[in-house]
Motif scaffolding. Structure first.
Motif, PDB file in Angstrom:
ATOM      1  N   LEU A 169       1.383  -0.438   0.259  1.00 20.52           N
ATOM      2  CA  LEU A 169      -0.237  -0.021   0.278  1.00 20.52           C
ATOM      3  C   LEU A 169       0.877   1.067   0.326  1.00 20.52           C
ATOM      4  CD1 LEU A 169      -2.510   0.573   1.926  1.00 20.52           C
ATOM      5  CD2 LEU A 169      -1.375   2.620   2.177  1.00 20.52           C
ATOM      6  N   ARG A 170       1.539   1.801   1.036  1.00 18.80           N
ATOM      7  CA  ARG A 170       2.393   2.699   1.349  1.00 18.80           C
ATOM      8  C   ARG A 170       3.396   3.144   0.229  1.00 18.80           C
ATOM      9  NH1 ARG A 170      -0.105   1.719   5.480  1.00 18.80           N
ATOM     10  NH2 ARG A 170       0.811  -0.801   5.087  1.00 18.80           N
ATOM     11  N   THR A 171       4.254   1.560   0.464  1.00 17.57           N
ATOM     12  CA  THR A 171       5.433   1.924  -1.031  1.00 17.57           C
ATOM     13  C   THR A 171       5.058   2.023  -2.334  1.00 17.57           C
ATOM     14  OG1 THR A 171       6.715  -0.082  -0.054  1.00 17.57           O
ATOM     15  CG2 THR A 171       7.728   0.612  -1.907  1.00 17.57           C
ATOM     16  N   LEU A 172       4.109   1.588  -3.546  1.00 18.46           N
ATOM     17  CA  LEU A 172       4.159   1.734  -4.410  1.00 18.46           C
ATOM     18  C   LEU A 172       3.419   3.561  -4.734  1.00 18.46           C
ATOM     19  CD1 LEU A 172       1.526  -0.423  -6.566  1.00 18.46           C
ATOM     20  CD2 LEU A 172       1.101   1.698  -6.008  1.00 18.46           C
ATOM     21  N   SER A 173       2.192   3.719  -3.286  1.00 16.04           N
ATOM     22  CA  SER A 173       1.972   4.991  -3.720  1.00 16.04           C
ATOM     23  C   SER A 173       2.684   6.216  -3.458  1.00 16.04           C
ATOM     24  CB  SER A 173       0.373   5.016  -2.565  1.00 16.04           C
ATOM     25  OG  SER A 173       0.404   4.384  -1.122  1.00 16.04           O
ATOM     26  N   SER A 174       3.771   5.636  -2.330  1.00 15.61           N
ATOM     27  CA  SER A 174       4.552   7.255  -2.499  1.00 15.61           C
ATOM     28  C   SER A 174       5.035   7.428  -3.369  1.00 15.61           C
ATOM     29  CB  SER A 174       4.994   6.679  -0.873  1.00 15.61           C
ATOM     30  OG  SER A 174       5.615   5.788  -0.805  1.00 15.61           O
ATOM     31  N   PHE A 175       5.532   5.653  -4.046  1.00 21.59           N
ATOM     32  CA  PHE A 175       6.582   6.385  -5.150  1.00 21.59           C
ATOM     33  C   PHE A 175       6.088   7.094  -6.234  1.00 21.59           C
ATOM     34  CE2 PHE A 175      10.014   3.564  -3.047  1.00 21.59           C
ATOM     35  CZ  PHE A 175      11.127   4.341  -3.049  1.00 21.59           C
ATOM     36  N   GLN A 176       5.189   6.297  -7.010  1.00 15.27           N
ATOM     37  CA  GLN A 176       4.004   6.849  -7.850  1.00 15.27           C
ATOM     38  C   GLN A 176       3.744   8.573  -7.366  1.00 15.27           C
ATOM     39  OE1 GLN A 176       0.685   4.226  -9.335  1.00 15.27           O
ATOM     40  NE2 GLN A 176       2.109   4.372 -10.011  1.00 15.27           N
ATOM     41  N   ALA A 177       3.345   8.690  -5.938  1.00 13.61           N
ATOM     42  CA  ALA A 177       3.002  10.072  -5.384  1.00 13.61           C
ATOM     43  C   ALA A 177       4.166  11.124  -5.939  1.00 13.61           C
ATOM     44  CB  ALA A 177       1.494  10.562  -4.018  1.00 13.61           C
ATOM     45  N   GLY A 178       5.166  10.669  -4.806  1.00 12.38           N
ATOM     46  CA  GLY A 178       6.750  11.145  -5.397  1.00 12.38           C
ATOM     47  C   GLY A 178       6.416  11.396  -6.289  1.00 12.38           C
ATOM     48  N   MET A 179       7.156  10.504  -7.573  1.00 16.85           N
ATOM     49  CA  MET A 179       7.764  11.111  -8.867  1.00 16.85           C
ATOM     50  C   MET A 179       6.173  11.897  -9.481  1.00 16.85           C
ATOM     51  SD  MET A 179      10.355   9.527 -10.501  1.00 16.85           S
ATOM     52  CE  MET A 179      10.261   9.617 -11.609  1.00 16.85           C
ATOM     53  N   ALA A 180       4.998  11.771  -9.132  1.00 14.05           N
ATOM     54  CA  ALA A 180       4.475  13.158  -9.895  1.00 14.05           C
ATOM     55  C   ALA A 180       4.951  13.896  -9.713  1.00 14.05           C
ATOM     56  CB  ALA A 180       3.183  12.496  -9.383  1.00 14.05           C
ATOM     57  N   GLN A 181       5.069  14.624  -8.541  1.00 13.00           N
ATOM     58  CA  GLN A 181       4.700  16.105  -7.089  1.00 13.00           C
ATOM     59  C   GLN A 181       5.995  16.121  -7.891  1.00 13.00           C
ATOM     60  OE1 GLN A 181       4.784  14.986  -3.476  1.00 13.00           O
ATOM     61  NE2 GLN A 181       2.619  14.678  -2.655  1.00 13.00           N
ATOM     62  N   LEU A 182       7.566  15.768  -8.796  1.00 14.37           N
ATOM     63  CA  LEU A 182       8.733  16.223  -8.270  1.00 14.37           C
ATOM     64  C   LEU A 182       8.160  16.207 -10.038  1.00 14.37           C
ATOM     65  CD1 LEU A 182      10.656  13.734  -6.892  1.00 14.37           C
ATOM     66  CD2 LEU A 182      10.509  16.488  -6.723  1.00 14.37           C
ATOM     67  N   GLY A 183       7.024  16.112 -10.707  1.00 12.20           N
ATOM     68  CA  GLY A 183       6.949  16.349 -12.026  1.00 12.20           C
ATOM     69  C   GLY A 183       7.362  14.578 -13.525  1.00 12.20           C
ATOM     70  N   GLY A 184       7.383  14.263 -12.776  1.00 14.12           N
ATOM     71  CA  GLY A 184       8.530  12.689 -13.412  1.00 14.12           C
ATOM     72  C   GLY A 184       7.078  11.906 -13.331  1.00 14.12           C
ATOM     73  N   SER A 185       6.859  10.552 -14.373  1.00 17.43           N
ATOM     74  CA  SER A 185       5.828   9.564 -13.977  1.00 17.43           C
ATOM     75  C   SER A 185       6.676   8.715 -13.341  1.00 17.43           C
ATOM     76  CB  SER A 185       5.210   9.579 -15.757  1.00 17.43           C
ATOM     77  OG  SER A 185       5.898   9.473 -16.235  1.00 17.43           O
ATOM     78  N   ALA A 236       4.680   6.400   7.872  1.00 13.74           N
ATOM     79  CA  ALA A 236       4.396   6.045   6.682  1.00 13.74           C
ATOM     80  C   ALA A 236       4.473   7.328   6.082  1.00 13.74           C
ATOM     81  CB  ALA A 236       2.881   5.744   6.363  1.00 13.74           C
ATOM     82  N   GLY A 237       4.057   8.838   6.520  1.00 15.13           N
ATOM     83  CA  GLY A 237       4.114   9.759   5.452  1.00 15.13           C
ATOM     84  C   GLY A 237       5.959  10.221   5.139  1.00 15.13           C
ATOM     85  N   ASN A 238       6.532   9.718   6.145  1.00 10.34           N
ATOM     86  CA  ASN A 238       7.917   9.971   6.113  1.00 10.34           C
ATOM     87  C   ASN A 238       8.550   9.266   4.550  1.00 10.34           C
ATOM     88  OD1 ASN A 238       8.713  12.529   7.198  1.00 10.34           O
ATOM     89  ND2 ASN A 238       9.324  11.283   9.079  1.00 10.34           N
ATOM     90  N   ARG A 239       7.579   8.577   4.888  1.00 10.79           N
ATOM     91  CA  ARG A 239       8.265   7.465   3.501  1.00 10.79           C
ATOM     92  C   ARG A 239       7.927   8.349   1.979  1.00 10.79           C
ATOM     93  NH1 ARG A 239       7.382   1.757   3.070  1.00 10.79           N
ATOM     94  NH2 ARG A 239       8.572   2.398   1.570  1.00 10.79           N
ATOM     95  N   LEU A 240       6.994   8.804   1.911  1.00 12.38           N
ATOM     96  CA  LEU A 240       7.199   9.642   0.820  1.00 12.38           C
ATOM     97  C   LEU A 240       8.016  10.998   0.930  1.00 12.38           C
ATOM     98  CD1 LEU A 240       5.063  11.290  -1.001  1.00 12.38           C
ATOM     99  CD2 LEU A 240       4.511  12.792   0.127  1.00 12.38           C
ATOM    100  N   HIS A 241       8.449  12.106   1.518  1.00  9.57           N
ATOM    101  CA  HIS A 241       9.670  12.258   1.538  1.00  9.57           C
ATOM    102  C   HIS A 241      11.294  11.740   1.553  1.00  9.57           C
ATOM    103  CE1 HIS A 241       6.362  15.099   3.128  1.00  9.57           C
ATOM    104  NE2 HIS A 241       6.807  14.829   4.662  1.00  9.57           N
ATOM    105  N   ALA A 242      10.980  10.950   2.358  1.00 15.57           N
ATOM    106  CA  ALA A 242      12.956  10.178   1.952  1.00 15.57           C
ATOM    107  C   ALA A 242      12.855   9.588   1.015  1.00 15.57           C
ATOM    108  CB  ALA A 242      12.903   8.914   3.501  1.00 15.57           C
ATOM    109  N   GLN A 243      11.798   9.672   0.223  1.00  9.46           N
ATOM    110  CA  GLN A 243      11.936   8.573  -0.897  1.00  9.46           C
ATOM    111  C   GLN A 243      12.022   9.056  -2.405  1.00  9.46           C
ATOM    112  OE1 GLN A 243       9.150   4.079   0.553  1.00  9.46           O
ATOM    113  NE2 GLN A 243       8.271   5.765  -1.552  1.00  9.46           N
ATOM    114  N   LYS A 244      11.414  10.657  -2.560  1.00  8.48           N
ATOM    115  CA  LYS A 244      11.957  11.342  -2.441  1.00  8.48           C
ATOM    116  C   LYS A 244      13.290  12.148  -3.319  1.00  8.48           C
ATOM    117  CE  LYS A 244       8.311  14.638  -3.638  1.00  8.48           C
ATOM    118  NZ  LYS A 244       7.134  15.181  -2.875  1.00  8.48           N
TER     119      LYS A 244
END
Ligand code: CP
Length: 334
Positions: free
Chosen positions: A48-64, A316-324
């Motif tokens: 749940l977390r790993t998949l969604s946070s990586f996809q959200a992170g790429m989108a927020q950084l302008g990638g896909s 779980a929130g920090n997964r997003l920031h750390a992975q970006k």
């Protein structure tokens, strides 16, 4: 940093840089730093977390990003070399990974332990196969014996909470679970806290000592940082003065691959469900951490998860920031 496979492989400067970046990204989450870049995500196991946070992170950084789930939406993957592929697997990792690397700028893989042969799992056979055949930076999104994305996010969470590195007491506690679970998160959490310089205690029932390879890694990380590592099966001793109780279940190494024997060992241990009274010997404001997902009232009681000690949502929130931070670093973007 060429790949992000295991935290202990990173030097102090790289680790500090990743954590600083993660903090900065949290403050300024959206940019076009990765415009036109693509992240390929291969999930051999659920998330749940790993998949969604990586996809959200790429989108927020302008990638896909794109997601591959072998054996479900895409061909079942063969990992072993030299086999006759006349069974369930239709595509070999030797072709699949280089092909995906032509479409993506980086690749992530989730590949849990086989759970049958500890010695084999400790060699990370699937992650190793991906690493051998990848022609782009590779990210470990949880492998047989490690979960570095979780560990980096947890480190940031400890920093956010201002839990001392030197002198901070981190207790990794075994918790009951109906199934024998892998060693990836306990290994990652233990070695992360030791590397951070904390005084780490592994609290576990008799029979659940972590494999000596895992403990040796934690001791070497502690030696590097000035921290310490010890083990106990006494709950009061294990939580005495603790700033953090990090709960996780793992299977008994002596019964690895033998689920019936393991179930017999685990059966009388249901009281290893974290409750508020566990915190009596700990610091007054000690926190509860868990990587999620967690089974309520099996591993931890509602009173803890819903109470003021719980930091699981922040983790779980920090997964997003750390992975970006990891994505930017791997692609050499300042
Ligand atoms: N903690 C963690 O990795 O969560 P998922 O399994 O949902 O990705």
């Amino acid at each position: 940093m060429k790949n992000f496979l295991h935290l202990p492989e990173l030097d102090d400067t790289t680790l500090r840089d990743l954590l600083a970046r993660a903090r900065a990204i949290e403050k300024t989450p959206v940019s076009d730093a990765l415009k036109g870049r693509v992240l390929g995500l291969v999930f051999l196991n659920p998330s749940l977390r790993t998949l969604s946070s990586f996809q959200a992170g790429m989108a927020q950084l302008g990638g896909s990003s794109f997601v591959i789930t072998p054996g479900q939406g895409t061909w079942a993957l063969e990992m072993q070399d030299g086999v006759v592929m006349d069974g369930a697997t239709a595509e070999h990792v030797r072709e699949a990974v280089p092909v995906l690397c032509q479409y993506a700028d980086l690749l992530g893989v989730r590949c849990f332990a086989g759970g049958k042969d500890l010695a084999l799992d400790l060699t990370e056979p699937v992650l190793g196969a991906f690493a051998r055949h990848a022609t782009k930076p590779l990210i470990n999104m949880e492998s047989a014996i490690d979960h570095p994305c979780q560990a980096l996010a947890d480190w940031k969470t400890l920093d956010d909470l201002e839990i001392p590195a030197r002198g901070g007491r981190f207790t990794l506690s075994w918790a009951w679970h109906p199934k024998a679970l892998p060693l990836a998160v306990p290994t990652a959490a233990l070695s992360m806290a030791a590397r951070r310089g904390m005084d780490v205690t592994v609290l576990r029932p008799e029979g659940y000592a972590l494999p000596r390879e895992v403990m040796a890694l934690a001791h070497s990380e502690a030696a590097r940082s000035g921290g310490s590592v010890r083990e106990t099966s006494d709950r009061h001793e294990g939580l005495d003065g603790a700033h953090v109780l990090y709960a996780k279940s793992w299977q008994a190494p002596a019964c690895y691959g033998d689920s019936e024997k393991e179930a017999l060992l685990r059966a009388p241990l249901r009281e290893w469900c974290v409750a508020e009274d566990w915190f009596r010997p700990a610091q007054k404001d000690a926190v509860f951490m868990h990587c999620l997902p967690v089974r309520r009232n099996v591993k931890v009681k509602d009173e803890v998860l819903d109470g003021p000690r719980s930091r699981v949502i922040r983790q779980a929130g920090n997964r997003l920031h750390a992975q970006k931070a990891v994505l930017l670093s791997l692609l050499g973007v300042r």
